[in-house]
Write a protein that holds these residues in place. Structure first.
Motif, PDB file in Angstrom:
ATOM      1  N   ARG A 175       0.843  -1.198   0.000  1.00 38.70           N
ATOM      2  CA  ARG A 175       0.000   0.000   0.000  1.00 38.70           C
ATOM      3  C   ARG A 175       0.876   1.245   0.000  1.00 38.70           C
ATOM      4  O   ARG A 175       1.895   1.316   0.708  1.00 38.70           O
ATOM      5  CB  ARG A 175      -0.903   0.018   1.226  1.00 38.70           C
ATOM      6  CG  ARG A 175      -1.834   1.226   1.328  1.00 38.70           C
ATOM      7  CD  ARG A 175      -2.682   1.115   2.589  1.00 38.70           C
ATOM      8  NE  ARG A 175      -3.740   2.107   2.662  1.00 38.70           N
ATOM      9  CZ  ARG A 175      -3.632   3.295   3.239  1.00 38.70           C
ATOM     10  NH1 ARG A 175      -2.465   3.639   3.800  1.00 38.70           N
ATOM     11  NH2 ARG A 175      -4.649   4.131   3.277  1.00 38.70           N
ATOM     12  N   SER A 224       0.556   5.519   0.380  1.00 35.91           N
ATOM     13  CA  SER A 224      -0.307   6.627   0.777  1.00 35.91           C
ATOM     14  C   SER A 224       0.464   7.934   0.623  1.00 35.91           C
ATOM     15  O   SER A 224       1.655   8.014   0.975  1.00 35.91           O
ATOM     16  CB  SER A 224      -0.762   6.436   2.228  1.00 35.91           C
ATOM     17  OG  SER A 224      -1.448   7.574   2.694  1.00 35.91           O
ATOM     18  N   THR A 256      -4.380   7.128  -2.051  1.00 28.31           N
ATOM     19  CA  THR A 256      -3.892   5.801  -1.691  1.00 28.31           C
ATOM     20  C   THR A 256      -3.995   4.865  -2.879  1.00 28.31           C
ATOM     21  O   THR A 256      -4.860   5.022  -3.754  1.00 28.31           O
ATOM     22  CB  THR A 256      -4.687   5.195  -0.516  1.00 28.31           C
ATOM     23  OG1 THR A 256      -6.060   5.047  -0.900  1.00 28.31           O
ATOM     24  CG2 THR A 256      -4.597   6.068   0.714  1.00 28.31           C
ATOM     25  N   ASP A 315      -3.257   0.448  -3.500  1.00 23.81           N
ATOM     26  CA  ASP A 315      -2.754  -0.805  -2.964  1.00 23.81           C
ATOM     27  C   ASP A 315      -3.010  -1.926  -3.957  1.00 23.81           C
ATOM     28  O   ASP A 315      -3.856  -1.808  -4.853  1.00 23.81           O
ATOM     29  CB  ASP A 315      -3.385  -1.132  -1.601  1.00 23.81           C
ATOM     30  CG  ASP A 315      -4.882  -1.321  -1.661  1.00 23.81           C
ATOM     31  OD1 ASP A 315      -5.327  -2.384  -2.146  1.00 23.81           O
ATOM     32  OD2 ASP A 315      -5.618  -0.439  -1.205  1.00 23.81           O
TER      33      ASP A 315
END
Length: 690
Positions: free
Chosen positions: A597, A599, A611, A613
């Motif tokens: 992930r 951010s 974000t 992922d």
């Protein structure tokens, strides 16, 4: 809907907006900024509450902030960033809470809890916006929770009364055309905040991604009272009524001819959704308890809970026959109900014996489960079709179901543990749980069938070393016992109750929490009695299924705007010790899973966070014979949030795109069962804190 209107009215009366206040943007820190927070408290059953850092087990905790960012529609979405978890769930269906953890399916009878209280999870999709966090204790949990699969235990932590007032309203939209409204109201009142309250209300209604429909209403209430400085009373209640229609069917492959499945159909393909399907669930859980501080170091707690889970489902199953995608369609039409009652009392405290310090927990528990089934259920073929051409079949529920008591399961347990502090760095945890397990079964006529009774003691033992305040090294051993399966309709020995399965687990791990980064690692080996379908289509228990692997998880902050987190699991699974499939990989256990992930807080636009992922799940065997292998796949998700203060009100706007590339793949659900993966969904929401 009326409860939500009342809540909105109450909020409106308390808020006096200042029309002269201009829109103002601000950045607010949140739990979502720390993807791996090892200091968060989690529930470890009989061992009580402790931080992830201080437990000798692998535990994941997904916070309310992270749930809001992901906007999940099923449990697999909740744990999308945990490589130890494989998603077997399907949105808006009976399978929405199915998970595989470390290659092992969770136990839908004993593997799910709310605030540590048991409930039956099958076909139940809980209201995720009513929870403060959702925890996953991985691996065997016999001492902590009693009977259950060694895959682990999911614990939903409800929102509780807060010291500061909570006043929020949220509106959300999810494709195809689902609208959701959620209100959250809480705080304290009375002398010194003696009484606390928290109320959450949710309504959701509209069309799902495959042109089905969803209508759900959920209400949860949490109360507490600090009756004296030493005595606290708590109460919690959760109710949800949910009806879905037009579910994407499961696909059954035991009669399939071939070694590779046909091309994947899209999860929003409504052509294979035959008419008349529905899933209606009615769920409630009520719990109350007291905590009394006997001395500054000793506390007595006692709690009682009662839950009911009723469901009526008319569900299609496609019996795939050949590589062209031809199928025979069967329809399962039934009603079922489950009742769970649990009482538990514990005493925990500290004492010293010479230079040694002890943290002691002693308790007893009584748990009773009653299973109700419909005597006149329908399970029949309603037609044929193909994955390319669709179904065209229809079957509507016309049966007035007659319910009967199918079985009663009673568990009586006593348990004790001692966390022994040897030195400031070294400690030992030892615990024993003795359980008397009794199962009575009944025919639809009421006649009692042969039952089952088992007395067992499940130990746990762990050694912990803390070289500094932010690091823990540990080694642990746990045993567990789980109820054997009640053989289903697709097997030739249907209706038979198989005996309990025993499991053993060894785990060695490390955890560390630093200022800008954190990490965990674990090596594990689990041995579980094997259960599978043999060549004669009988569900049998034979030999062992063995799972051994490594898990690694970490997160790091790269300067002010960037945060990166990831996890991976490498797993070696096999059937062993005289099993008819000795040497084969265990069905449903992928060899490798990895998730990551990224951010980013946008400096040019304070309050904006982006974000992204992705999760790779490796190839999985569909059955114990290893005749069919499901290929690996990658699922990517995108998200954005914007936090601002507008006209005196805090506002948070979010968008989440799950399966952003609309990836098609066959998803493993259970041995011999697959389904097409859920398609891309887009969810947007606006939350206002008053």
């Amino acid at each position: 809907m009326s409860a939500l209107c009342l809540l909105a009215s109450a909020l409106a009366q308390e808020v006096q907006p200042d029309a002269q206040t201009l829109p103002q943007v601000t950045v607010r820190a949140s739990a979502g900024d720390e993807p791996v927070d090892l200091r968060r408290k989690v529930n470890t059953g009989a061992l009580g509450s402790a931080s992830r850092l201080d437990t000798p087990f692998s535990i994941t905790a997904v916070t309310a902030e992270q749930l809001a960012e992901r906007q999940p529609i099923k449990l697999g979405d909740v744990f999308a960033l945990d490589a130890s978890v494989s998603d077997n769930s399907g949105g808006y269906s009976s399978w929405a809470s199915y998970l595989t953890v470390r290659g092992l399916p969770l136990d839908w009878q004993n593997g799910y809890r709310i605030d540590g209280k048991p409930f039956l999870s099958y076909a139940i999709t809980l209201p995720y916006d009513h929870f403060e966090q959702i925890e996953l204790l991985k691996g065997a949990s016999g001492f902590m929770h009693g009977f259950g699969s060694p895959g682990g235990v999911v614990n939903y932590v409800t929102k509780r009364p807060s010291e500061t007032p909570v006043r929020s309203v949220e509106v959300g939209f999810t494709s195809n055309s689902l609208w959701r409204e959620h209100g959250d109201l809480g705080g304290r009142f009375g002398n010194d905040g003696m009484f606390g309250y928290r109320l959450n209300v949710t309504h959701e209604e509209g069309k799902t991604f495959n042109k089905g429909t969803l209508d759900r209403n959920a209400v949860s209430v949490a109360l507490d009272a600090r009756l004296t400085p030493d005595l606290t009373w708590t109460f919690g209640s959760l109710y949800q009524k949910r009806k879905a229609t037009g579910q994407t069917p499961s696909i059954f492959t035991r009669s399939y001819v071939g070694t590779a499945l046909p091309s994947v159909v899209n999860g929003d393909n409504d052509a294979i959704v035959s008419g008349g399907q529905h899933l209606t669930t009615d769920f409630q859980l009520h719990a109350t308890g007291v905590a009394y501080r006997l001395t500054p170091d000793w506390t007595l707690t006692s709690d009682l809970s009662y839950s009911t889970a009723d469901r009526s489902r008319n569900e299609g199953i496609l019996f795939l026959t050949d590589a062209s995608g031809a199928f025979d369609e069967w329809r399962s039409d039934s009603a079922e109900g489950h009742r769970f009652t649990q009482w538990q009392a514990t005493v925990n405290g500290k004492l010293e014996t010479g230079a040694l310090r002890h943290q002691v927990v002693v308790g007893t528990a009584l748990q009773k489960q009653v299973n109700l089934y419909s005597a006149n259920s329908v399970y029949q073929q309603i037609g044929s079709g193909s994955l390319d051409g669709g179904s065209g079949n229809r079957y509507d529920t016309v049966t007035d179901f007659a319910m009967y008591r199918d079985s009663e399961i009673t568990q009586r347990a006593v348990f004790a543990s001692d966390t022994l502090q040897l030195t400031p760095q070294w400690s030992v945890v030892g615990g024993l749980r003795h359980t008397r397990y009794e199962q009575a079964s009944f025919a639809p006529t009421g006649a009692e069938l042969p039952g089952y009774e088992k007395r067992t003691t499940t130990p746990t033992l762990a050694l912990l070393f803390e070289p500094d305040t932010g690091t823990t090294l540990y080694a642990s051993y746990v045993e567990s016992l789980e109820a054997g399966s009640r053989v289903g309709d697709t097997y030739d020995n249907k209706g038979v109750q198989l005996k309990p399965l025993k499991s053993k687990q060894v785990e060695v791990g490390a955890k560390t929490q630093r200022g800008d980064w954190s990490a965990t690692a674990a090596l594990f080996r689990i041995e579980r009695a094997a259960e599978y379908a043999n060549a004669n289509n009988l569900l049998v228990q034979d030999g062992l299924s063995v799972y051994q692997g490594v898990e690694i998880e970490g997160a790091v902050r790269l300067g002010a705007p960037w945060r990166v987190s990831g996890s991976l699991m490498a797993l070696d699974s096999s059937y062993e010790r005289g099993n008819a499939h000795t040497g084969n990989r265990v069905a449903g256990a992928p060899k490798f899973v990895a998730a990551a992930r990224l951010s980013y807080d946008v400096p040019a636009l304070p309050g904006m966070k982006l974000t992204a992922d992705a999760k790779y799940t490796g190839a999985t065997m569909l059955n114990a014979a290893n005749a069919i292998e499901l290929g690996g796949y990658v699922v990517a998700n995108l998200g954005a949030s914007y936090v601002a203060r507008m006209y005196g009100t805090d506002a948070t706007f979010r968008v989440a795109i799950n399966n952003a590339a609309d990836k098609r793949y066959w998803e493993y659900q259970y041995a011999d069962y697959v389904k097409p993966a859920d398609p891309r969904t887009v969810a947007v929401s606006a939350l206002f804190d008053f």
